[in-house]
Design a protein around this motif. Structure first.
Motif, PDB file in Angstrom:
ATOM      1  N   ALA A 295       0.855  -1.190   0.000  1.00 44.31           N
ATOM      2  CA  ALA A 295       0.000   0.000   0.000  1.00 44.31           C
ATOM      3  C   ALA A 295       0.882   1.227   0.000  1.00 44.31           C
ATOM      4  N   ASP A 296       0.353   2.315  -0.527  1.00 44.21           N
ATOM      5  CA  ASP A 296       0.986   3.612  -0.315  1.00 44.21           C
ATOM      6  C   ASP A 296      -0.103   4.576   0.155  1.00 44.21           C
ATOM      7  N   GLU A 297       0.115   5.871   0.045  1.00 46.39           N
ATOM      8  CA  GLU A 297      -0.820   6.811   0.679  1.00 46.39           C
ATOM      9  C   GLU A 297      -2.204   6.818   0.038  1.00 46.39           C
ATOM     10  N   LYS A 298      -2.330   6.264  -1.179  1.00 47.00           N
ATOM     11  CA  LYS A 298      -3.657   6.255  -1.797  1.00 47.00           C
ATOM     12  C   LYS A 298      -3.982   4.980  -2.586  1.00 47.00           C
ATOM     13  N   ARG A 299      -3.153   3.967  -2.469  1.00 50.62           N
ATOM     14  CA  ARG A 299      -3.378   2.744  -3.247  1.00 50.62           C
ATOM     15  C   ARG A 299      -3.210   1.478  -2.402  1.00 50.62           C
ATOM     16  N   LEU A 300      -3.909   0.424  -2.811  1.00 52.91           N
ATOM     17  CA  LEU A 300      -3.781  -0.898  -2.192  1.00 52.91           C
ATOM     18  C   LEU A 300      -3.478  -1.914  -3.287  1.00 52.91           C
ATOM     19  N   HIS A 301      -2.569  -2.829  -3.002  1.00 49.84           N
ATOM     20  CA  HIS A 301      -2.192  -3.887  -3.946  1.00 49.84           C
ATOM     21  C   HIS A 301      -2.563  -5.222  -3.295  1.00 49.84           C
ATOM     22  N   THR A 302      -3.494  -5.937  -3.913  1.00 50.85           N
ATOM     23  CA  THR A 302      -3.975  -7.197  -3.331  1.00 50.85           C
ATOM     24  C   THR A 302      -3.824  -8.361  -4.303  1.00 50.85           C
ATOM     25  N   PHE A 303      -3.765  -9.558  -3.735  1.00 48.42           N
ATOM     26  CA  PHE A 303      -3.715 -10.801  -4.514  1.00 48.42           C
ATOM     27  C   PHE A 303      -4.702 -11.765  -3.874  1.00 48.42           C
TER      28      PHE A 303
END
Lengths: 170, 170
Positions: free
Chosen positions: B97-105
């Protein structure tokens, strides 16, 4: 023999193939008030179904020759929100093929205003439905697929092919 | 103020997060006799909805704080056919994640037999719903997201992350 139209008798589809104009269904709108991400795939898949009829590999092909296609991989980019009442149309580019696979790229646009809402890139497998295993296309279909891929060779490739999901900062 | 539970008061979700067990709906079966490629995304999205509740960014968050999430990109691999009557369960890995994004699997498995049917990798954006523009997470949610990403650091990364659609022979 069956009455299914031989693939060689069908006209080649236009380049890129254009789906019919589709409507968003009310139950596809999510709590954000727009078309939910999952249902873009329903419209992309319906467009592929329409193109497969022109390739000669739709339901009649399955019934007559006991083969079909399964999607192996799918990559969607969501570029602009789309809402209930917006008519949509999908363009399908057949980018490549080998003896048992098809590589396609789709663009979903507002059908009247033309702006791009999403793209979908797909790898599709040709399957023997009795063995339920990947199998080569029969020669007539293979020739037809190759002719269509060749007809795309002079069309500029759309932007966004070959992407993977990533966070650039990582 | 509202009665929405503060994110810091929710228990951290397990690692990976497990969705409820879901049933395939009959209208999702296509002419190939299996779950159609498009509707895998409905189950993956429902699993994300469940996990977002535990992140504190579900519908109550939108109502109270006027922010939500939009999917930007989604990559699905279809690995094994699944059929009507097969119960399914989705595991969600929050990879980054960063300040405005999420990375999921995500992994979609047969809920009783455990075998893997499909995976989905996603990039999700945090959105200010009044401006309908990407916006940073508020500090409490950002802290919670970071804590969850950190809790995943010791979990082996599942196979299949970061793929793009391609035909290897090209």
């Amino acid at each position: 023999m069956t009455s299914v139209t031989a693939a060689s008798e069908l006209p080649l589809p236009p380049t890129p193939f254009k789906s019919s104009i589709m409507q968003i269904e009310p139950q596809w709108i999510d709590y954000n008030g727009h078309l939910n991400m999952a249902y873009y795939n329903v419209m992309f898949d319906r467009a592929i179904d329409e193109m497969w009829l022109q390739l000669g590999i739709g339901p009649a092909y399955m019934k007559a020759r006991h083969c079909s296609t399964f999607t192996a991989e799918c990559h969607v980019r969501y570029l602009r929100e789309i809402h209930l009442g917006d008519p949509v149309q999908v363009s399908v580019f057949l980018l490549g093929a080998d003896e048992k696979r098809l590589h396609t790229f789709e663009q979903l646009r507002h059908a009247e205003e033309g702006w791009l809402s999403a793209t979908s890139e797909n790898l599709t497998l040709h399957v023997d439905m009795q063995a339920r295993k990947v199998a080569p296309f029969p020669p007539d279909i293979r020739a037809r697929v190759t002719a269509i891929v060749d007809s795309y060779a002079s069309v500029p490739r759309p932007e966004g092919i070959g992407r993977s999901v990533a966070m650039p900062s990582k």
